[in-house]
Scaffold this active site. Structure first.
Site, PDB file in Angstrom:
ATOM      1  N   ILE A  62       0.868  -1.179   0.000  1.00 36.74           N
ATOM      2  CA  ILE A  62       0.000   0.000   0.000  1.00 36.74           C
ATOM      3  C   ILE A  62       0.897   1.218   0.000  1.00 36.74           C
ATOM      4  CG2 ILE A  62      -1.805   1.255   1.237  1.00 36.74           C
ATOM      5  CD1 ILE A  62      -2.920  -1.324   2.204  1.00 36.74           C
ATOM      6  N   HIS A  63       1.238   1.707  -1.184  1.00 37.04           N
ATOM      7  CA  HIS A  63       2.126   2.858  -1.223  1.00 37.04           C
ATOM      8  C   HIS A  63       1.339   4.142  -1.438  1.00 37.04           C
ATOM      9  CE1 HIS A  63       1.865   1.398  -5.271  1.00 37.04           C
ATOM     10  NE2 HIS A  63       2.408   2.485  -5.748  1.00 37.04           N
ATOM     11  N   ALA A  64       2.065   5.228  -1.687  1.00 35.67           N
ATOM     12  CA  ALA A  64       1.459   6.553  -1.542  1.00 35.67           C
ATOM     13  C   ALA A  64       0.152   6.779  -2.299  1.00 35.67           C
ATOM     14  CB  ALA A  64       2.482   7.609  -1.919  1.00 35.67           C
ATOM     15  N   ALA A  75      -2.783   4.530  -1.506  1.00 36.14           N
ATOM     16  CA  ALA A  75      -3.169   4.784  -0.120  1.00 36.14           C
ATOM     17  C   ALA A  75      -4.083   5.995  -0.089  1.00 36.14           C
ATOM     18  CB  ALA A  75      -1.930   5.013   0.742  1.00 36.14           C
ATOM     19  N   TYR A 126      11.294   2.980  -0.093  1.00 32.22           N
ATOM     20  CA  TYR A 126      10.263   3.776  -0.734  1.00 32.22           C
ATOM     21  C   TYR A 126       9.558   4.675   0.286  1.00 32.22           C
ATOM     22  CZ  TYR A 126       5.903   5.050  -2.945  1.00 32.22           C
ATOM     23  OH  TYR A 126       4.838   5.769  -3.428  1.00 32.22           O
TER      24      TYR A 126
END
Lengths: 85, 543
Positions: A14-16, A19, B122
Site C-alpha cells: 500500500i504505497h502513496a 493509499a 520507498y
C-alpha cells in the site's frame, strides 16, 4: 460492527497514491474505519496513519468498520482493496 | 576540477553549465505571537492557498508527464487535508502559542522523521513529500511564491534535493541534468529523470555552494561520477564517451534481426522473460528469439479467485500465437514465498522461501495443477509451447509431475482435444539440490533452465531482499558458478539443452563465462536482449 481480512497482492504494497485513493474511498462513509496490521492500528481516513503501517505485498490487514453505514462502507472498502491492492 | 561520486539514476551523459537551485528562503523560527486566533486563521488561509496551488499543479503535471507521475500532487492534497497533520499544527499553535510557521515546520519534521524511520526505502523517501507540502504552506505564510523555477535553461541543476513539486515546475525540456547531494534513487526526481531520460546523479554527499554557479560540469550517468570544472582532458574524454553512448544506441539497432552467434560460430538462443501477455509487444520489439520464461503467476496474482482453465488457455494461446512458432517456455505456477494469493489459503509460515511454494503446492493440490496443465496442453496446439516445473529438488517430484501430465494427456485424448504431442517438458534448476542432482534429473526431462536468482539465494543462504546483507552478497560467488557449470555439463551428457533465465543471464561480464561453459540459451528481460546479442557477437571463444 463489520470486520474482514485482506491480503495485499500488489507488489508495491500500500504505497502513496493508492493509499490516498483508499483514504478517499473511506472518507465517503460516516462510519469509523480502522485498519490493523498485526497489533498496529491505523485510521483508514487518515493517509499518514495508513502509510505509516507500511503494508507490503503478502501481508495481511484487518479492517474494522463501525457506524450507521457500516454495511455499505465495509463492502465498498473491501471491493476497493480487491480491485486495487 | 572537483569530482563527486553519487548514485546514478539514468545512464546518460550530459555536459553543461551548473545552475545552483535557489529555493525561496523562509523563516520557520519560533517567535512570539499576537493571538492564537490570528495564527490559526493565517495557517488556514495558507493551507487553502497551498491546496488550490496543488490542484492547478496537478492539472499542469498531467499534461506534462502524464497521470501516473502527476498523481503525487493528488497525494499531496490528501496529506494537506490529513486530520493528524492539521491537528498537529493547530495543537501547537493553540497549546504552545506557537507561530504558524514554526508549528507547520515542527509538525512536518515529526512526520518526516516517522517516514525516515520506516523499513523500506520507498517509504523513507516519502519524508520528502511531507516536507514539500509543508514548505508550500510556509511559503504562503511568508508572503507567497517567489522565484520562477521555469527560467532555468540549458543547465545542469545542482541542489541538495529537489521536492517533487520543484522538479515538476522546472521546464524539463531545457534541463540537461540533475545532481543532488541528498535524495535517493527512489525519489520523485530520480523517477522523473528516468521517465524523461535525463542524466541524473543523486546522493553525492557534497553540498554545492554559490561559487560553483555557472561552472562547467559533466554528469556521467554510466558511473555516477560528476565532474565540476573539468580539466580539458576529462572534458574531452567525456565528450567522447557521450558520443560513444549515442553510437552504442545506434549500434544496438545493427544487431536487430541477426543471429546470436559468436565470431567463431557458437550460436545460442536468446530469449526473453515475461510476466504477462502485456509484455508480448516488448518481446517482439526487442527482437527476442523466443520466450525463455513466461511466469504464469500473473494469472493467479491478478485474480481474486482461481483462474479457470479457459482463462489460462486464452493467455497461453495468445503468447504462443504472438511468437509465431518460436519457443514459449511457460513455467507452471510459482505461488508462495514472496508471491502470496489469499484465496490459496496458505498457512502463514515462519520461512516462506523454504515453505509451501511452486511445485510443492501443485503436487499437494493435484486438481489445481491439472487445470493449469490442461490449459497449457490445449494452448500447445497453437504454437511451440514448452512447460517447466519450478522449485524442483528431487527426481521423484519430476516423475510425479510427469505422471500427472500424462494423465491429463490421456483425458484430452479421450475427448479428442488437440495438443502438441512433442511439447518439451523441462525443469527450473534453482535449488542447490537440483544442481547437485542434475545428472539424474537430466534423464527425466527435455531441458534445464537455471533460475540464477533463487539458486544464488539458496546456495548462499542470503535473502535477496535484505539490503543490509549486501556486504556478504557476491552475485558472482564461485559456488553458484560451479553449480551452473555442473548443471550444464550434466545436461549435455544426457543430450538436453540448458539455459539460464535469472538475472545473471543478462550480466554482460559473465556472458563469456557462460558461453565457455556451453550454455545453449539465455533468457533475459526484453530491454536486455539487444545488448546481450551485441555482446555475444563480439566474443571469440577460440581465443
Amino acid at each position: 460492527m463489520k470486520e474482514f481480512e485482506f491480503v495485499v497482492t500488489d507488489p508495491q504494497g500500500i504505497h502513496a497514491r493508492p493509499a490516498g485513493l483508499l483514504v478517499k474511498e473511506a472518507k465517503k462513509f460516516e462510519s469509523n474505519i480502522s485498519v490493523f496490521k498485526g497489533a498496529r492500528k491505523g485510521d483508514l481516513k487518515k493517509i499518514f496513519t495508513v502509510m505509516a503501517l507500511g503494508v507490503k505485498q503478502g501481508e495481511s490487514i484487518k479492517v474494522q468498520v463501525e457506524g450507521a453505514d457500516e454495511e455499505q462502507a465495509a463492502s465498498a472498502v473491501e471491493a476497493f482493496l480487491k480491485e486495487n491492492f | 576540477m572537483l569530482t563527486l561520486k553519487g548514485k546514478s539514476v539514468f545512464s546518460g551523459i550530459s555536459i553543461g553549465p551548473l545552475a545552483l537551485f535557489h529555493r525561496n528562503t523562509i523563516s520557520t523560527a519560533v517567535r512570539p505571537i499576537e493571538s492564537v486566533e490570528v495564527e490559526l486563521a493565517r495557517f488556514q488561509k495558507a493551507r487553502e492557498e497551498a491546496m488550490s496551488q496543488l490542484k492547478d499543479l496537478y492539472v499542469k503535471a498531467v499534461d506534462k508527464v502524464g497521470e501516473e507521475q502527476a498523481a503525487v500532487f493528488e497525494v499531496h492534497q490528501m496529506m494537506l487535508d490529513d486530520d493528524d497533520y492539521v491537528e498537529g499544527i493547530e495543537t501547537r499553535i493553540r497549546d504552545e502559542r506557537m507561530n504558524a510557521e514554526a508549528a507547520v515546520d515542527q509538525t512536518a519534521q515529526e512526520l518526516a522523521e516517522m517516514f525516515r524511520s520506516m523499513e523500506d526505502a520507498y517509504m523513507q523517501a516519502r519524508a520528502a513529500d511531507v516536507l514539500d507540502i509543508s514548505r508550500r504552506v510556509e511559503q504562503q505564510l511568508s508572503g507567497g511564491p517567489g522565484i520562477d523555477f521555469s527560467n532555468y535553461d540549458q543547465v545542469i541543476i545542482a541542489a541538495d534535493d529537489l521536492a517533487p513539486s520543484e522538479t515538476l515546475q522546472l521546464d524539463t525540456d531545457k534541463i540537461l541534468g540533475f545532481v543532488t547531494s541528498a535524495g535517493s534513487t527512489n525519489s520523485h526526481t530520480a523517477i522523473l529523470a528516468r521517465t524523461l531520460g535525463i542524466a541524473a546523479v543523486v546522493s553525492t554527499g557534497t553540498q554545492l555552494h554559490n561559487d560553483v554557479d555557472g561552472m562547467m560540469a559533466v554528469i556521467d550517468g554510466t558511473t555516477g561520477d560528476v565532474y565540476i570544472n573539468p580539466d580539458e582532458e576529462t572534458l574531452a574524454l567525456m565528450k567522447k564517451k557521450q558520443k560513444e553512448e549515442e553510437l552504442r544506441l545506434t549500434a544496438l539497432e545493427q544487431v536487430r534481426g541477426v543471429p546470436t552467434v559468436t565470431k567463431d560460430g557458437k550460436k545460442i538462443n536468446l530469449f526473453a522473460n515475461i510476466g504477462n501477455p502485456g509484455n508480448l509487444p516488448q518481446v517482439l520489439a526487442n527482437d527476442a528469439e523466443g520466450i525463455g520464461l513466461f511466469r504464469s503467476e500473473f494469472l493467479y496474482l491478478e485474480s481474486s479467485n482461481y483462474p479457470t482453465e479457459d482463462q489460462q488457455f486464452e493467455a497461453y494461446k495468445q503468447a504462443a500465437e504472438a511468437l509465431e512458432g518460436k519457443t514459449v517456455v511457460i513455467r507452471t505456477l510459482d505461488i508462495g514465498a514472496d508471491k502470496k494469493v489469499d484465496y490459496f489459503d496458505l498457512d502463514p509460515e515462519e520461512n516462506p522461501a523454504m515453505g509451501m511454494r511452486a511445485i510443492r503446492i501443485c503436487l499437494s493440490r493435484v486438481d489445481l495443477f491439472k487445470t493449469q496443465l490442461r490449459a497449457l496442453l490445449r494452448a500447445s496446439a497453437f504454437g511451440k509451447i514448452a512447460i517447466m516445473f519450478p522449485m524442483i529438488i528431487s527426481v521423484w517430484e519430476v516423475q510425479q509431475s510427469k505422471k500427472i501430465l500424462d494423465e491429463v494427456r490421456r483425458e484430452l485424448d479421450a475427448k479428442g482435444i488437440a495438443y502438441d504431442k512433442d511439447m518439451e517438458v523441462g525443469i527450473m534448476v534453482e535449488t542447490p539440490a537440483a544442481a547437485v542432482m542434475s545428472e539424474e534429473l537430466a534423464k527425466e526431462v527435455d531441458f534445464f533452465s537455471i533460475g540464477s536468482n533463487d539458486l544464488t539465494q539458496y546456495t548462499l543462504a542470503i535473502d535477496r531482499q535484505q539490503t543490509k546483507l549486501d556486504t556478504f552478497f557476491d552475485p558472482h560467488h564461485p559456488a553458484v558458478l560451479k553449480l551452473i557449470q555442473m548443471t550444464i555439463e550434466n545436461g549435455h551428457k544426457a543430450g538436453i539443452w540448458v539455459g539460464i533465465c535469472g538475472e545473471l543471464g543478462a550480466d554482460l561480464t559473465l556472458t563469456e563465462t557462460f558461453l565457455r561453459m556451453g550454455v545453449d540459451e539465455l533468457s533475459v528481460s526484453p530491454p536486455s536482449v539487444l545488448p546481450l546479442r551485441e555482446k555475444v557477437r563480439s566474443l571469440d571463444l577460440s581465443k
